[in-house]
Design a protein around this motif. Structure first.
Motif, PDB file in Angstrom:
ATOM      1  N   SER A 125     -17.275   4.034 -17.391  1.00 20.66           N
ATOM      2  CA  SER A 125     -16.012   3.828 -16.444  1.00 20.66           C
ATOM      3  C   SER A 125     -15.343   3.994 -15.975  1.00 20.66           C
ATOM      4  O   SER A 125     -15.120   5.428 -16.553  1.00 20.66           O
ATOM      5  CB  SER A 125     -15.483   2.266 -17.323  1.00 20.66           C
ATOM      6  OG  SER A 125     -14.595   2.086 -16.466  1.00 20.66           O
ATOM      7  N   GLN A 126     -15.076   4.652 -14.885  1.00 23.71           N
ATOM      8  CA  GLN A 126     -13.836   5.234 -13.667  1.00 23.71           C
ATOM      9  C   GLN A 126     -12.511   5.275 -14.417  1.00 23.71           C
ATOM     10  O   GLN A 126     -11.940   3.341 -14.367  1.00 23.71           O
ATOM     11  CB  GLN A 126     -14.180   5.877 -12.667  1.00 23.71           C
ATOM     12  CG  GLN A 126     -16.090   6.316 -12.439  1.00 23.71           C
ATOM     13  CD  GLN A 126     -15.903   7.434 -12.846  1.00 23.71           C
ATOM     14  OE1 GLN A 126     -14.984   8.405 -13.174  1.00 23.71           O
ATOM     15  NE2 GLN A 126     -16.573   8.052 -13.643  1.00 23.71           N
ATOM     16  N   PRO A 127     -11.230   6.054 -14.088  1.00 25.12           N
ATOM     17  CA  PRO A 127      -9.948   5.576 -14.390  1.00 25.12           C
ATOM     18  C   PRO A 127      -9.794   4.193 -13.003  1.00 25.12           C
ATOM     19  O   PRO A 127     -10.449   4.609 -12.337  1.00 25.12           O
ATOM     20  CB  PRO A 127      -9.528   6.563 -13.815  1.00 25.12           C
ATOM     21  CG  PRO A 127      -9.879   7.657 -14.558  1.00 25.12           C
ATOM     22  CD  PRO A 127     -11.390   7.282 -14.024  1.00 25.12           C
ATOM     23  N   MET A 128      -8.316   3.972 -12.849  1.00 21.69           N
ATOM     24  CA  MET A 128      -8.271   2.461 -12.541  1.00 21.69           C
ATOM     25  C   MET A 128      -7.389   2.788 -11.498  1.00 21.69           C
ATOM     26  O   MET A 128      -6.335   3.335 -12.053  1.00 21.69           O
ATOM     27  CB  MET A 128      -8.736   1.612 -12.603  1.00 21.69           C
ATOM     28  CG  MET A 128      -9.769   0.616 -13.178  1.00 21.69           C
ATOM     29  SD  MET A 128      -9.862  -0.652 -14.182  1.00 21.69           S
ATOM     30  CE  MET A 128      -9.729  -1.972 -12.306  1.00 21.69           C
ATOM     31  N   ASN A 129      -6.889   2.684 -10.313  1.00 22.14           N
ATOM     32  CA  ASN A 129      -5.119   2.758  -9.841  1.00 22.14           C
ATOM     33  C   ASN A 129      -5.115   1.887  -9.539  1.00 22.14           C
ATOM     34  O   ASN A 129      -5.573   0.977  -9.422  1.00 22.14           O
ATOM     35  CB  ASN A 129      -6.208   3.828  -8.336  1.00 22.14           C
ATOM     36  CG  ASN A 129      -7.047   3.314  -7.202  1.00 22.14           C
ATOM     37  OD1 ASN A 129      -6.734   1.933  -6.853  1.00 22.14           O
ATOM     38  ND2 ASN A 129      -7.897   3.813  -6.051  1.00 22.14           N
ATOM     39  N   LEU A 130      -3.769   1.415  -8.074  1.00 30.23           N
ATOM     40  CA  LEU A 130      -2.283   0.685  -8.429  1.00 30.23           C
ATOM     41  C   LEU A 130      -3.687  -0.163  -6.830  1.00 30.23           C
ATOM     42  O   LEU A 130      -3.220  -1.931  -7.568  1.00 30.23           O
ATOM     43  CB  LEU A 130      -1.627   1.296  -7.361  1.00 30.23           C
ATOM     44  CG  LEU A 130      -0.515   0.094  -7.250  1.00 30.23           C
ATOM     45  CD1 LEU A 130       0.137  -0.483  -8.223  1.00 30.23           C
ATOM     46  CD2 LEU A 130       0.751   1.006  -6.330  1.00 30.23           C
ATOM     47  N   GLN A 131      -4.616  -0.035  -6.577  1.00 31.65           N
ATOM     48  CA  GLN A 131      -5.355  -0.881  -5.500  1.00 31.65           C
ATOM     49  C   GLN A 131      -6.061  -1.570  -6.750  1.00 31.65           C
ATOM     50  O   GLN A 131      -6.124  -3.209  -6.136  1.00 31.65           O
ATOM     51  CB  GLN A 131      -5.542  -0.193  -4.354  1.00 31.65           C
ATOM     52  CG  GLN A 131      -4.863  -0.106  -3.302  1.00 31.65           C
ATOM     53  CD  GLN A 131      -4.199   1.405  -3.915  1.00 31.65           C
ATOM     54  OE1 GLN A 131      -4.879   2.403  -4.775  1.00 31.65           O
ATOM     55  NE2 GLN A 131      -2.914   1.683  -3.444  1.00 31.65           N
ATOM     56  N   GLN A 132      -6.902  -1.518  -7.029  1.00 30.93           N
ATOM     57  CA  GLN A 132      -7.889  -1.757  -7.737  1.00 30.93           C
ATOM     58  C   GLN A 132      -7.714  -2.493  -9.192  1.00 30.93           C
ATOM     59  O   GLN A 132      -7.818  -3.506  -9.420  1.00 30.93           O
ATOM     60  CB  GLN A 132      -8.865  -0.690  -8.605  1.00 30.93           C
ATOM     61  CG  GLN A 132      -9.307   0.271  -8.000  1.00 30.93           C
ATOM     62  CD  GLN A 132     -10.262   1.144  -8.662  1.00 30.93           C
ATOM     63  OE1 GLN A 132      -9.689   2.564  -9.303  1.00 30.93           O
ATOM     64  NE2 GLN A 132     -11.449   1.375  -7.848  1.00 30.93           N
ATOM     65  N   LEU A 133      -6.132  -2.118  -9.445  1.00 31.57           N
ATOM     66  CA  LEU A 133      -5.584  -2.930 -10.728  1.00 31.57           C
ATOM     67  C   LEU A 133      -5.098  -4.290 -10.350  1.00 31.57           C
ATOM     68  O   LEU A 133      -4.566  -5.322 -10.737  1.00 31.57           O
ATOM     69  CB  LEU A 133      -4.661  -2.438 -11.593  1.00 31.57           C
ATOM     70  CG  LEU A 133      -4.997  -1.177 -12.297  1.00 31.57           C
ATOM     71  CD1 LEU A 133      -5.014  -0.127 -12.562  1.00 31.57           C
ATOM     72  CD2 LEU A 133      -6.359  -2.248 -13.587  1.00 31.57           C
ATOM     73  N   ALA A 134      -4.610  -4.061  -9.158  1.00 35.99           N
ATOM     74  CA  ALA A 134      -3.758  -5.269  -8.460  1.00 35.99           C
ATOM     75  C   ALA A 134      -5.229  -6.114  -8.178  1.00 35.99           C
ATOM     76  O   ALA A 134      -4.506  -7.285  -8.388  1.00 35.99           O
ATOM     77  CB  ALA A 134      -2.601  -4.714  -6.841  1.00 35.99           C
ATOM     78  N   ALA A 135      -6.207  -6.175  -7.101  1.00 40.66           N
ATOM     79  CA  ALA A 135      -6.987  -6.481  -6.974  1.00 40.66           C
ATOM     80  C   ALA A 135      -7.430  -7.253  -8.495  1.00 40.66           C
ATOM     81  O   ALA A 135      -7.892  -8.783  -7.905  1.00 40.66           O
ATOM     82  CB  ALA A 135      -8.353  -6.477  -6.725  1.00 40.66           C
ATOM     83  N   ALA A 136      -7.758  -6.502  -9.485  1.00 36.91           N
ATOM     84  CA  ALA A 136      -8.464  -7.242 -10.932  1.00 36.91           C
ATOM     85  C   ALA A 136      -7.230  -8.229 -11.453  1.00 36.91           C
ATOM     86  O   ALA A 136      -7.255  -9.223 -11.413  1.00 36.91           O
ATOM     87  CB  ALA A 136      -8.190  -6.185 -12.112  1.00 36.91           C
ATOM     88  N   ASN A 137      -5.264  -8.069 -10.921  1.00 38.81           N
ATOM     89  CA  ASN A 137      -4.214  -9.215 -11.132  1.00 38.81           C
ATOM     90  C   ASN A 137      -4.777 -10.370 -10.588  1.00 38.81           C
ATOM     91  O   ASN A 137      -4.158 -11.132 -11.129  1.00 38.81           O
ATOM     92  CB  ASN A 137      -3.721  -7.932 -11.361  1.00 38.81           C
ATOM     93  CG  ASN A 137      -2.287  -9.127 -11.491  1.00 38.81           C
ATOM     94  OD1 ASN A 137      -1.770  -9.745 -12.687  1.00 38.81           O
ATOM     95  ND2 ASN A 137      -1.540  -9.228 -10.738  1.00 38.81           N
ATOM     96  N   ALA A 138      -5.138 -10.012  -9.267  1.00 41.35           N
ATOM     97  CA  ALA A 138      -5.300 -11.215  -8.376  1.00 41.35           C
ATOM     98  C   ALA A 138      -6.304 -12.232  -8.692  1.00 41.35           C
ATOM     99  O   ALA A 138      -6.337 -13.558  -7.805  1.00 41.35           O
ATOM    100  CB  ALA A 138      -5.359 -10.591  -6.397  1.00 41.35           C
ATOM    101  N   ALA A 139      -7.162 -11.566  -8.925  1.00 40.40           N
ATOM    102  CA  ALA A 139      -8.138 -11.849  -9.901  1.00 40.40           C
ATOM    103  C   ALA A 139      -8.349 -13.079 -10.903  1.00 40.40           C
ATOM    104  O   ALA A 139      -9.081 -13.917 -11.137  1.00 40.40           O
ATOM    105  CB  ALA A 139      -9.374 -11.454 -10.108  1.00 40.40           C
ATOM    106  N   ALA A 140      -7.225 -12.997 -11.374  1.00 40.49           N
ATOM    107  CA  ALA A 140      -7.168 -13.418 -12.780  1.00 40.49           C
ATOM    108  C   ALA A 140      -6.158 -14.825 -12.519  1.00 40.49           C
ATOM    109  O   ALA A 140      -4.774 -14.540 -11.978  1.00 40.49           O
ATOM    110  CB  ALA A 140      -6.947 -12.567 -14.314  1.00 40.49           C
TER     111      ALA A 140
END
Length: 139
Positions: free
Chosen positions: A4-19
């Motif tokens: 796994s690679q570190p996640m950036n703000l955009q990736q975490l925002a997308a993960a958040n939106a998918a939950a």
């Protein structure tokens, strides 16, 4: 460790939106980088308990998510293996801010802690809860 690679703000925002849970209660990822994360959630009567305060389950969700997102900025996708929280005062405000920080990212375990603040109408913050999460990398 994982691939796994570190996640950036955009990736975490997308993960958040998918939950679904996070979307349902209006979690917003404000910042996430370098082992830190900040989330916001507006007040919602749907998240309260019988006395009108924010339910401890909602408090836990905010703290746990802040811890996980902080850790994800260093190690990528994570999941909690242990979580604890301390409720310091009734959580009431126009909104809430959860700040997470990675204490230590080891080879197998990641330790994070978070604080939850209630904001009043003037933007003043008061600490209402703290939490700690032991995480493991997944993926």
């Amino acid at each position: 460790m994982t691939n796994s690679q570190p996640m950036n703000l955009q990736q975490l925002a997308a993960a958040n939106a998918a939950a679904n849970f996070n979307r349902r209660f209006g979690f917003e990822v404000v910042s996430a980088a370098d082992g830190n994360a900040e989330l916001r959630m507006p007040w919602s009567d749907d998240g309260t308990q019988y006395a009108g305060h924010l339910h401890a389950g909602m408090i836990a969700a905010l703290l746990d998510t802040a811890c996980g997102f902080a850790a994800a900025t260093l190690v990528g996708a994570v999941t909690a293996s242990h979580f604890s929280m301390n409720c310091l005062r009734p959580a009431v405000g126009r909104g809430f801010v959860a700040t997470g920080v990675t204490v230590r990212a080891g080879r197998k375990q990641i330790f994070s802690r978070a604080e939850l603040f209630a904001e009043d109408d003037s933007g003043n913050r008061s600490l209402v809860a703290t939490g700690e999460t032991l995480l493991i990398a997944v993926g």
